[in-house]
Scaffold this active site. Structure first.
Site, PDB file in Angstrom:
ATOM      1  N   LYS A  98      -1.518  -5.766  -8.449  1.00 51.48           N
ATOM      2  CA  LYS A  98      -1.795  -6.973  -7.644  1.00 51.48           C
ATOM      3  C   LYS A  98      -3.209  -7.460  -7.937  1.00 51.48           C
ATOM      4  O   LYS A  98      -3.469  -8.651  -8.040  1.00 51.48           O
ATOM      5  CB  LYS A  98      -1.613  -6.620  -6.170  1.00 51.48           C
ATOM      6  CG  LYS A  98      -2.275  -7.547  -5.182  1.00 51.48           C
ATOM      7  CD  LYS A  98      -1.363  -8.689  -4.857  1.00 51.48           C
ATOM      8  CE  LYS A  98      -2.029  -9.813  -4.105  1.00 51.48           C
ATOM      9  NZ  LYS A  98      -3.072  -9.452  -3.183  1.00 51.48           N
ATOM     10  N   HIS A 106       0.843  -1.205   0.000  1.00 51.69           N
ATOM     11  CA  HIS A 106       0.000   0.000   0.000  1.00 51.69           C
ATOM     12  C   HIS A 106       0.876   1.252   0.000  1.00 51.69           C
ATOM     13  O   HIS A 106       0.577   2.238  -0.683  1.00 51.69           O
ATOM     14  CB  HIS A 106      -0.898   0.029   1.242  1.00 51.69           C
ATOM     15  CG  HIS A 106      -1.915  -1.077   1.307  1.00 51.69           C
ATOM     16  ND1 HIS A 106      -1.860  -2.088   2.248  1.00 51.69           N
ATOM     17  CD2 HIS A 106      -3.028  -1.321   0.570  1.00 51.69           C
ATOM     18  CE1 HIS A 106      -2.893  -2.896   2.085  1.00 51.69           C
ATOM     19  NE2 HIS A 106      -3.613  -2.466   1.074  1.00 51.69           N
ATOM     20  N   GLN A 158      -9.234  -6.062 -11.262  1.00 52.90           N
ATOM     21  CA  GLN A 158      -9.894  -4.899 -10.644  1.00 52.90           C
ATOM     22  C   GLN A 158      -9.486  -3.607 -11.352  1.00 52.90           C
ATOM     23  O   GLN A 158     -10.330  -2.760 -11.661  1.00 52.90           O
ATOM     24  CB  GLN A 158      -9.498  -4.843  -9.166  1.00 52.90           C
ATOM     25  CG  GLN A 158      -9.844  -3.555  -8.458  1.00 52.90           C
ATOM     26  CD  GLN A 158      -9.559  -3.650  -6.968  1.00 52.90           C
ATOM     27  OE1 GLN A 158     -10.271  -4.329  -6.252  1.00 52.90           O
ATOM     28  NE2 GLN A 158      -8.508  -2.987  -6.511  1.00 52.90           N
TER      29      GLN A 158
END
Ligand code: AMP
Length: 288
Positions: free
Chosen positions: A151, A39, A155
């Site tokens: 990752k 992140h 999406q």
């Protein structure tokens, strides 16, 4: 702590309006928290594209299936705030469920095509829930750019689709997968792994690398997939949801040998965790 944490859309908008009045560029990094270095690699990249970085932390019930890990998903806000502060992030937006889904909420978003394969096949409704929350976050913050990791490559493709389809005025920036030293893709769900499972987990990445190398040499794809599945099982993984090579842009299946840039995708169960990973594969260079 210079990080400011807000819990309402109104507070977030007021702060962003102040930044806008100063002519500053704003980046949004949506997350579900339980933050790790993967992140933070997104917030570091965000910093290169914007003057102010906002990280949202929201475990979105709408993208979890009835038998998935919504209740068990790690929630570590104080630790997340410390990480964001250390990374120089200006604002953390951490709404609760009723802020995002007030009473009488009745809207859904569905993206056709890209969402019925790979994770969409084993997680029905997942991408609808994800598209809904990302749309809401983008409209709430109205950032100049928003960053998402490769990752979750499918999406990222789905987000690019609905952002274009709905004319949402934001640049979508994809970020490379951040890995542990042994190749395991960083994930909040890695904390579900026992020490023994953690030792096995990097197999997923190594199998993807082997397949990518062989496919790049011009080998036929089907036998590579069969061998890859056997290798994953032999390492001690449970069910393999998928191991597939697909076109890097439209996610259509690729068979035979590669002609266009492709991507190899895997999702497999290991103990309590469902791990996903993917890797780019370039078509073989034609000689002469
Ligand atoms: P999550 O909190 O798992 O929903 O992830 C939030 C964002 O961070 C998504 O855009 C993910 O793709 C991205 N992300 C998660 N893990 C990694 C990683 N290992 N490398 C790069 N991006 C990641």
């Amino acid at each position: 702590m210079t990080l400011k944490t807000v819990h309402s859309v109104a507070e977030m908008r007021a702060i962003i309006a102040g930044w806008r009045a100063e002519g500053l560029r704003v980046a949004l990094v949506p997350t579900m928290g339980a933050l790790h270095q993967g992140h933070i690699s997104l917030t570091d990249l965000a910093r290169r594209h914007a003057d102010r970085v906002v990280v949202s932390i929201f475990v979105n019930p709408a993208q979890f299936g009835p038998n998935e890990d919504f209740a068990a998903y790690p929630r570590t806000l104080p630790d997340d705030q410390a990480r964001l502060d250390a990374a120089g992030v200006e604002m953390c937006f951490a709404p609760n469920v009723s802020e995002m889904y007030p009473d009488h909420f009745a809207t859904s978003i569905h993206v056709e095509g890209l969402t019925n394969v790979l994770c969409g096949a084993t997680r029905p409704g997942h991408f609808d829930g994800m598209a809904l929350i990302v749309t809401k976050l983008l409209l709430q913050a109205l950032p100049d750019c928003a960053l998402f990791g490769e990752k979750d490559y499918q999406q990222l493709m789905v987000i690019r689709r609905f952002v274009a389809d709905l004319n949402i005025p934001v640049d979508i920036i994809g970020a490379p997968i951040h890995r542990e030293a042994d190749g395991l893709a960083m994930s909040s769900r890695n904390r579900y792994l026992t020490a023994q499972e953690r030792a096995i987990a990097p197999t997923l990445h190594h199998v993807l690398q082997d397949i990518a190398t062989a496919a790049n040499r011009g080998n036929l794809i089907d036998p590579l997939i069969t061998q890859g599945k056997a290798d994953i099982k032999a390492a001690g993984f449970g069910e393999i949801d998928y191991l597939e090579i697909r076109d890097a842009e439209n996610l259509q299946p690729v068979t035979g040998t590669l002609a266009r840039p492709a991507r190899i995708f895997v999702a497999a169960r290991l103990g309590k965790a469902r791990l996903i990973d993917n890797l780019a594969i370039t078509p073989p260079q034609s000689v002469g």
